[in-house]
Write a protein that holds these residues in place. Sequence first.
Motif, PDB file in Angstrom:
ATOM      1  N   MET A 170       0.967  -1.282  -0.006  1.00 40.23           N
ATOM      2  CA  MET A 170       0.127   0.135  -0.011  1.00 40.23           C
ATOM      3  C   MET A 170       1.042   0.596   0.076  1.00 40.23           C
ATOM      4  N   VAL A 171       0.293   2.396  -0.683  1.00 40.53           N
ATOM      5  CA  VAL A 171       1.181   3.978  -0.126  1.00 40.53           C
ATOM      6  C   VAL A 171       1.199   4.044   1.378  1.00 40.53           C
ATOM      7  N   VAL A 172       2.610   4.625   1.573  1.00 43.98           N
ATOM      8  CA  VAL A 172       2.505   4.854   2.254  1.00 43.98           C
ATOM      9  C   VAL A 172       2.862   6.606   2.812  1.00 43.98           C
ATOM     10  N   ALA A 173       3.531   6.843   2.002  1.00 47.47           N
ATOM     11  CA  ALA A 173       3.495   8.164   1.515  1.00 47.47           C
ATOM     12  C   ALA A 173       4.076   8.705   0.550  1.00 47.47           C
ATOM     13  N   THR A 174       3.535   9.859   0.151  1.00 51.27           N
ATOM     14  CA  THR A 174       3.509  10.075  -1.433  1.00 51.27           C
ATOM     15  C   THR A 174       3.482  12.008  -1.440  1.00 51.27           C
ATOM     16  N   SER A 175       4.233  12.754  -2.198  1.00 46.66           N
ATOM     17  CA  SER A 175       4.738  13.879  -2.428  1.00 46.66           C
ATOM     18  C   SER A 175       4.868  14.479  -4.110  1.00 46.66           C
ATOM     19  N   PHE A 176       3.715  14.897  -5.113  1.00 48.86           N
ATOM     20  CA  PHE A 176       4.120  15.650  -5.750  1.00 48.86           C
ATOM     21  C   PHE A 176       3.718  17.169  -6.325  1.00 48.86           C
ATOM     22  N   ASP A 177       4.434  17.992  -5.021  1.00 49.54           N
ATOM     23  CA  ASP A 177       4.411  19.250  -4.009  1.00 49.54           C
ATOM     24  C   ASP A 177       6.781  19.089  -4.245  1.00 49.54           C
ATOM     25  N   ASP A 178       6.553  20.292  -5.409  1.00 47.47           N
ATOM     26  CA  ASP A 178       8.304  20.335  -5.361  1.00 47.47           C
ATOM     27  C   ASP A 178       8.710  20.891  -4.055  1.00 47.47           C
ATOM     28  N   ALA A 179       7.509  21.556  -3.897  1.00 45.97           N
ATOM     29  CA  ALA A 179       8.533  22.720  -2.135  1.00 45.97           C
ATOM     30  C   ALA A 179       7.942  21.855  -1.129  1.00 45.97           C
ATOM     31  N   GLU A 180       7.356  20.675  -1.132  1.00 50.65           N
ATOM     32  CA  GLU A 180       7.102  20.193   0.109  1.00 50.65           C
ATOM     33  C   GLU A 180       8.245  19.294   0.656  1.00 50.65           C
ATOM     34  N   ALA A 181       9.160  19.396   2.149  1.00 53.56           N
ATOM     35  CA  ALA A 181      10.010  18.404   1.662  1.00 53.56           C
ATOM     36  C   ALA A 181       9.644  16.971   2.796  1.00 53.56           C
ATOM     37  N   CYS A 182      10.627  16.425   2.003  1.00 56.15           N
ATOM     38  CA  CYS A 182      10.554  15.002   2.807  1.00 56.15           C
ATOM     39  C   CYS A 182      10.157  14.433   3.893  1.00 56.15           C
ATOM     40  N   SER A 183      10.557  15.398   4.462  1.00 56.13           N
ATOM     41  CA  SER A 183      10.764  15.015   6.281  1.00 56.13           C
ATOM     42  C   SER A 183       9.083  15.180   7.020  1.00 56.13           C
ATOM     43  N   ALA A 184       8.743  16.616   6.091  1.00 57.43           N
ATOM     44  CA  ALA A 184       7.188  16.587   6.146  1.00 57.43           C
ATOM     45  C   ALA A 184       6.521  15.872   5.602  1.00 57.43           C
ATOM     46  N   VAL A 185       6.335  15.093   4.310  1.00 58.81           N
ATOM     47  CA  VAL A 185       5.432  14.307   4.423  1.00 58.81           C
ATOM     48  C   VAL A 185       6.108  12.880   4.705  1.00 58.81           C
ATOM     49  N   LEU A 186       6.831  12.538   5.614  1.00 58.25           N
ATOM     50  CA  LEU A 186       6.738  11.441   6.480  1.00 58.25           C
ATOM     51  C   LEU A 186       6.480  11.341   7.836  1.00 58.25           C
ATOM     52  N   ALA A 187       6.588  12.575   8.476  1.00 62.28           N
ATOM     53  CA  ALA A 187       6.103  12.884   9.379  1.00 62.28           C
ATOM     54  C   ALA A 187       4.740  12.562   8.910  1.00 62.28           C
ATOM     55  N   ARG A 188       3.905  13.484   8.304  1.00 65.14           N
ATOM     56  CA  ARG A 188       2.593  13.040   8.581  1.00 65.14           C
ATOM     57  C   ARG A 188       2.121  12.025   7.763  1.00 65.14           C
ATOM     58  N   ALA A 189       2.898  11.020   7.524  1.00 64.97           N
ATOM     59  CA  ALA A 189       2.379   9.281   6.857  1.00 64.97           C
ATOM     60  C   ALA A 189       2.265   8.272   8.165  1.00 64.97           C
ATOM     61  N   THR A 190       1.266   8.173   8.178  1.00 66.48           N
ATOM     62  CA  THR A 190       0.811   7.265   9.819  1.00 66.48           C
ATOM     63  C   THR A 190       0.862   6.168   9.508  1.00 66.48           C
ATOM     64  N   ALA A 191       1.530   5.481   8.506  1.00 61.76           N
ATOM     65  CA  ALA A 191       1.016   3.684   8.222  1.00 61.76           C
ATOM     66  C   ALA A 191       2.685   3.383   7.521  1.00 61.76           C
ATOM     67  N   TRP A 192       3.516   4.911   7.519  1.00 59.70           N
ATOM     68  CA  TRP A 192       4.879   4.314   6.945  1.00 59.70           C
ATOM     69  C   TRP A 192       5.399   3.621   8.078  1.00 59.70           C
ATOM     70  N   GLN A 193       6.519   2.694   8.057  1.00 61.44           N
ATOM     71  CA  GLN A 193       7.428   1.904   8.881  1.00 61.44           C
ATOM     72  C   GLN A 193       8.846   2.380   8.852  1.00 61.44           C
ATOM     73  N   ALA A 194       9.566   3.127   9.290  1.00 63.96           N
ATOM     74  CA  ALA A 194      10.860   3.485   9.536  1.00 63.96           C
ATOM     75  C   ALA A 194      11.737   2.233   9.356  1.00 63.96           C
ATOM     76  N   ASP A 195      11.636   1.621  10.103  1.00 68.11           N
ATOM     77  CA  ASP A 195      12.602   0.219  10.250  1.00 68.11           C
ATOM     78  C   ASP A 195      12.469  -0.815   8.990  1.00 68.11           C
ATOM     79  N   ALA A 196      11.560  -0.571   8.018  1.00 67.90           N
ATOM     80  CA  ALA A 196      10.817  -1.711   7.168  1.00 67.90           C
ATOM     81  C   ALA A 196      11.362  -1.099   6.029  1.00 67.90           C
ATOM     82  N   PRO A 197      11.643  -1.606   4.657  1.00 68.23           N
ATOM     83  CA  PRO A 197      11.951  -1.219   3.767  1.00 68.23           C
ATOM     84  C   PRO A 197      10.812  -0.962   2.944  1.00 68.23           C
ATOM     85  N   ALA A 198      11.148  -0.321   1.631  1.00 67.14           N
ATOM     86  CA  ALA A 198      10.187   0.003   1.292  1.00 67.14           C
ATOM     87  C   ALA A 198      10.007   0.234  -0.519  1.00 67.14           C
TER      88      ALA A 198
END
Length: 117
Positions: free
Chosen positions: A1-29
């Motif tokens: 499943m898609v856990v993070a997405t960004s199609f906005d050049d101005a949005e930082a990856c850190s902001a995208v990942l911070a709001r990603a509720t299903a993302w697991q930082a310690d698992a491969p993606a």
Amino acid sequence: MVVATSFDDAEACSAVLARATAWQADAPAVLRHHLRIPAVQIEQVCAIAAQDGYAPAARVDAPSADGLQPVVLQRVQLLDALHCSQERSRMAGLAQRHDGTADGWDALQPGPVTEQR
């Protein structure tokens, strides 16, 4: 499943990942970059991306209104804000050098496992 997405050049990856509720930082993606490239450049773009472990996703879309062909390049990696940002920048540069554009990125991880009865 898609856990993070960004199609906005101005949005930082850190902001995208911070709001990603299903993302697991310690698992491969699966990190996917969505590009649009002139059809004559696709083979070269894919060959260059392959040097960094990327493979094109198995999908073919019709060219967009600007004549560019959609291409999705993907690879498996641990995902964090720094590496995501570096890869996003790398893909934007690759697309630009081949007369294309990078539209955005997304990341996939397995969804929750449900018990079957």
